[in-house]
Design a protein around this motif. Structure first.
Motif, PDB file in Angstrom:
ATOM      1  N   ARG A 198      23.742  21.252 -33.261  1.00  0.00           N
ATOM      2  CA  ARG A 198      24.367  20.168 -32.499  1.00  0.00           C
ATOM      3  C   ARG A 198      23.585  19.500 -32.159  1.00  0.00           C
ATOM      4  N   PRO A 199      22.177  19.165 -31.961  1.00  0.00           N
ATOM      5  CA  PRO A 199      21.392  18.319 -30.524  1.00  0.00           C
ATOM      6  C   PRO A 199      22.336  17.036 -30.399  1.00  0.00           C
ATOM      7  N   ASP A 200      23.442  16.383 -30.774  1.00  0.00           N
ATOM      8  CA  ASP A 200      23.807  15.844 -30.272  1.00  0.00           C
ATOM      9  C   ASP A 200      25.324  16.299 -29.230  1.00  0.00           C
ATOM     10  N   LEU A 201      25.451  17.465 -29.297  1.00  0.00           N
ATOM     11  CA  LEU A 201      26.437  18.471 -28.657  1.00  0.00           C
ATOM     12  C   LEU A 201      26.254  17.545 -26.448  1.00  0.00           C
ATOM     13  N   PRO A 202      27.087  17.340 -26.203  1.00  0.00           N
ATOM     14  CA  PRO A 202      26.716  16.436 -24.850  1.00  0.00           C
ATOM     15  C   PRO A 202      26.945  17.776 -23.840  1.00  0.00           C
ATOM     16  N   TYR A 203      26.421  17.596 -22.769  1.00  0.00           N
ATOM     17  CA  TYR A 203      26.343  18.797 -21.644  1.00  0.00           C
ATOM     18  C   TYR A 203      26.108  18.438 -20.353  1.00  0.00           C
ATOM     19  N   SER A 204      26.363  19.141 -19.006  1.00  0.00           N
ATOM     20  CA  SER A 204      25.638  18.380 -18.334  1.00  0.00           C
ATOM     21  C   SER A 204      24.826  19.766 -17.238  1.00  0.00           C
ATOM     22  N   CYS A 205      26.078  20.296 -16.784  1.00  0.00           N
ATOM     23  CA  CYS A 205      25.766  21.345 -15.419  1.00  0.00           C
ATOM     24  C   CYS A 205      25.268  22.467 -15.677  1.00  0.00           C
ATOM     25  N   LEU A 252      28.091  12.025  -8.681  1.00  0.00           N
ATOM     26  CA  LEU A 252      28.040  11.591  -9.574  1.00  0.00           C
ATOM     27  C   LEU A 252      27.891  11.698 -11.231  1.00  0.00           C
ATOM     28  N   ARG A 253      28.891  11.089 -11.880  1.00  0.00           N
ATOM     29  CA  ARG A 253      28.248  12.245 -13.228  1.00  0.00           C
ATOM     30  C   ARG A 253      28.393  10.456 -14.122  1.00  0.00           C
ATOM     31  N   LEU A 254      26.707  10.746 -14.692  1.00  0.00           N
ATOM     32  CA  LEU A 254      26.940   9.199 -15.022  1.00  0.00           C
ATOM     33  C   LEU A 254      26.966   9.180 -16.455  1.00  0.00           C
ATOM     34  N   VAL A 255      27.232   8.316 -17.092  1.00  0.00           N
ATOM     35  CA  VAL A 255      27.315   7.619 -18.326  1.00  0.00           C
ATOM     36  C   VAL A 255      25.642   7.815 -18.827  1.00  0.00           C
ATOM     37  N   LEU A 256      25.319   7.071 -19.299  1.00  0.00           N
ATOM     38  CA  LEU A 256      23.808   6.725 -19.284  1.00  0.00           C
ATOM     39  C   LEU A 256      24.059   6.637 -20.945  1.00  0.00           C
ATOM     40  N   PRO A 257      23.356   4.679 -20.583  1.00  0.00           N
ATOM     41  CA  PRO A 257      23.319   4.177 -22.371  1.00  0.00           C
ATOM     42  C   PRO A 257      23.450   5.129 -23.889  1.00  0.00           C
ATOM     43  N   SER A 258      23.189   5.191 -23.584  1.00  0.00           N
ATOM     44  CA  SER A 258      23.012   6.807 -24.882  1.00  0.00           C
ATOM     45  C   SER A 258      23.876   7.766 -25.272  1.00  0.00           C
ATOM     46  N   GLY A 259      25.428   7.318 -24.351  1.00  0.00           N
ATOM     47  CA  GLY A 259      26.267   8.480 -24.437  1.00  0.00           C
ATOM     48  C   GLY A 259      26.493   9.676 -23.287  1.00  0.00           C
ATOM     49  N   ARG A 260      24.868  10.274 -23.057  1.00  0.00           N
ATOM     50  CA  ARG A 260      24.718  11.103 -22.812  1.00  0.00           C
ATOM     51  C   ARG A 260      25.611  11.192 -20.964  1.00  0.00           C
ATOM     52  N   GLU A 261      25.727  11.961 -20.785  1.00  0.00           N
ATOM     53  CA  GLU A 261      26.437  12.147 -19.440  1.00  0.00           C
ATOM     54  C   GLU A 261      25.166  13.413 -18.488  1.00  0.00           C
ATOM     55  N   ARG A 262      25.380  13.181 -17.111  1.00  0.00           N
ATOM     56  CA  ARG A 262      24.333  14.263 -16.458  1.00  0.00           C
ATOM     57  C   ARG A 262      25.371  13.780 -14.685  1.00  0.00           C
ATOM     58  N   HIS A 263      25.134  14.996 -14.659  1.00  0.00           N
ATOM     59  CA  HIS A 263      25.179  14.474 -12.712  1.00  0.00           C
ATOM     60  C   HIS A 263      24.428  15.443 -11.302  1.00  0.00           C
ATOM     61  N   TYR A 264      24.055  14.093 -11.104  1.00  0.00           N
ATOM     62  CA  TYR A 264      23.121  14.463  -9.679  1.00  0.00           C
ATOM     63  C   TYR A 264      23.992  14.202  -8.505  1.00  0.00           C
ATOM     64  N   SER A 265      23.650  14.385  -7.479  1.00  0.00           N
ATOM     65  CA  SER A 265      24.131  14.806  -5.866  1.00  0.00           C
ATOM     66  C   SER A 265      23.904  13.233  -5.441  1.00  0.00           C
ATOM     67  N   LEU A 266      24.280  13.170  -4.609  1.00  0.00           N
ATOM     68  CA  LEU A 266      24.384  11.901  -3.763  1.00  0.00           C
ATOM     69  C   LEU A 266      23.345  11.999  -2.176  1.00  0.00           C
ATOM     70  N   SER A 267      22.952  11.461  -2.481  1.00  0.00           N
ATOM     71  CA  SER A 267      22.021  11.749  -1.308  1.00  0.00           C
ATOM     72  C   SER A 267      21.729  10.916  -0.275  1.00  0.00           C
ATOM     73  N   GLY A 268      23.139   9.186  -0.571  1.00  0.00           N
ATOM     74  CA  GLY A 268      23.165   8.654   1.082  1.00  0.00           C
ATOM     75  C   GLY A 268      23.353   8.578   1.675  1.00  0.00           C
ATOM     76  N   ASP A 269      24.106   8.123   2.569  1.00  0.00           N
ATOM     77  CA  ASP A 269      24.934   7.895   3.610  1.00  0.00           C
ATOM     78  C   ASP A 269      25.952   7.629   3.300  1.00  0.00           C
ATOM     79  N   PRO A 270      27.272   8.906   4.054  1.00  0.00           N
ATOM     80  CA  PRO A 270      28.905   8.776   2.842  1.00  0.00           C
ATOM     81  C   PRO A 270      29.296   7.998   3.372  1.00  0.00           C
ATOM     82  N   ALA A 271      28.819   6.025   4.747  1.00  0.00           N
ATOM     83  CA  ALA A 271      29.479   5.870   6.184  1.00  0.00           C
ATOM     84  C   ALA A 271      28.633   3.696   4.999  1.00  0.00           C
TER      85      ALA A 271
END
Length: 362
Positions: A304-311, A90-109
């Motif tokens: 530009r410390p506010d430049l967004p990035y993730s992966c 998932l690509r999460l948009v955090l309250p600050s506007g930062r965007e981060r990617h996190y793997s899904l670890s649950g059950d696809p079912a």
């Protein structure tokens, strides 16, 4: 979590795969005959379809190990969530506007809840700290996805190798392998037992197929050969972990019984062939030197410390900037030729020839 450009050969060896080369050539001729771009893409390139935007609410939070929390996310209205396959993120948009990617670890079912695990990195870019400090049950956030750049192909025989928090995409793969009766094994490595999240869930799947290997009990970090030793002949290997672990597995692959390697890494691969170049912030802005061992993104973020990035790997597109002039060396795995021609650039991996200056809108 990374993605590095996959090995050019299906079996992880540094040579072009003849079958895919021929298949691509046939495909390109077929597309030209059709007169359209229906199939014109590398068979290795992930699809660049826009990911669906989701509104999610945190329904549960728990500490897995020190500095690692698990969040359960659901539709605020209680509806079903989009389907996903093991390896998706998932690509999460955090309250600050930062965007981060996190793997899904649950059950696809489970269509009612997504599950992610986040390790707190105080010296990182701030996203993990924000999640630990602000996302509690009831918090709402926007996400995009799920999207999969580390797809599980469910080969008959598989070896899953995880390093630390790298277990997150591999846990659903183990569940899928168990569900379909595949011949699978999983090795989870870490410094000590208290650095291995989801140990109990792994043991519950099948204690005879899971090995939890810690450095403190085995006299140090395992070699690539040791990690690959459990692989049956012809096994497909799925590996997620820190860069040294992946490098060790890649180097040992040819001498192992395994036949294929799929991998995802935490961050960008080390820059080994970089040349010094420069980036300019607009036509009248400052010019910043990019040394041989740093990315343009790292240098840009100092100005530009506010430049967004993730992966950091040229996959997610979060850090995209606009190129005004200059000749870049695109090294990403996301942008299409049309997007590049229109001026899109991913500074996390893209570079330029020695002495070149890239003028950017940032």
């Amino acid at each position: 979590m990374d993605l590095l450009t996959p090995p050019p050969d299906l079996y992880g060896r540094p040579r072009a795969d003849r079958f895919l080369t021929r298949l691509t050539a046939i495909q390109d001729r077929y597309v030209q005959a059709l007169g359209g771009p229906l199939l014109r893409r590398s068979p290795r390139r992930p699809l660049s379809r826009p990911a669906a935007q989701l509104q999610l609410v945190v329904t549960a939070r728990r500490e897995l190990i020190a500095d690692v929390i698990e969040l359960s996310l659901a539709d605020p209205s209680g509806g079903q969530l989009p389907r996903w396959q093991p390896g998706a993120h998932l690509r999460l948009v955090l309250p600050s506007g930062r965007e981060r990617h996190y793997s899904l670890s649950g059950d696809p079912a489970d269509r009612r809840s997504y599950r992610i695990a986040v390790r707190k990195l105080p010296e990182g870019g701030g996203g993990s700290v924000e999640i630990h400090d602000t996302l509690h049950p009831g918090a709402r956030l926007t996400a995009r996805g799920p999207r999969n750049g580390f797809a599980f192909c469910a080969e008959p025989t598989v070896l899953l190798l995880a390093g630390g928090i790298g277990i997150t995409p591999l846990l659903p793969m183990a569940r899928e392998a168990q569900r379909h009766g595949l011949d699978w094994q999983l090795v989870h490595v870490g410094r000590s037992a208290d650095t291995l999240p989801y140990a109990d869930e792994l043991r519950a799947l099948d204690p005879h197929r899971v090995v939890l290997r810690t450095d403190d009990e085995h006299g140090g970090v395992p070699t690539g050969a040791e990690l690959l030793a459990p692989a049956p002949r012809g096994a497909a290997v799925y590996c997620c972990g820190p860069a040294p672990m992946l490098a060790a597995v890649q180097q040992a692959l040819d001498e192992s019984p395994a036949s294929a390697l799929h991998f995802e890494r935490f961050g960008a691969a080390p820059i080994t062939d970089g040349k010094p170049f420069a980036v300019r912030l607009g036509t009248d802005g400052p010019t910043l030197e990019v040394p041989v061992d740093r990315s343009a993104l790292d240098v840009l973020r100092e100005a530009r410390p506010d430049l967004p990035y993730s992966c950091h790997q040229g996959f997610c597109g979060t850090c995209e900037v606009r190129l005004r002039s200059g000749t870049p060396d695109h090294r990403d795995r996301r942008l299409t030729p049309e997007q590049r021609a229109a001026g899109a650039l991913l500074p996390c991996v893209s570079r330029a020839a020695e002495g070149e200056t890239l003028v950017l809108d940032v």
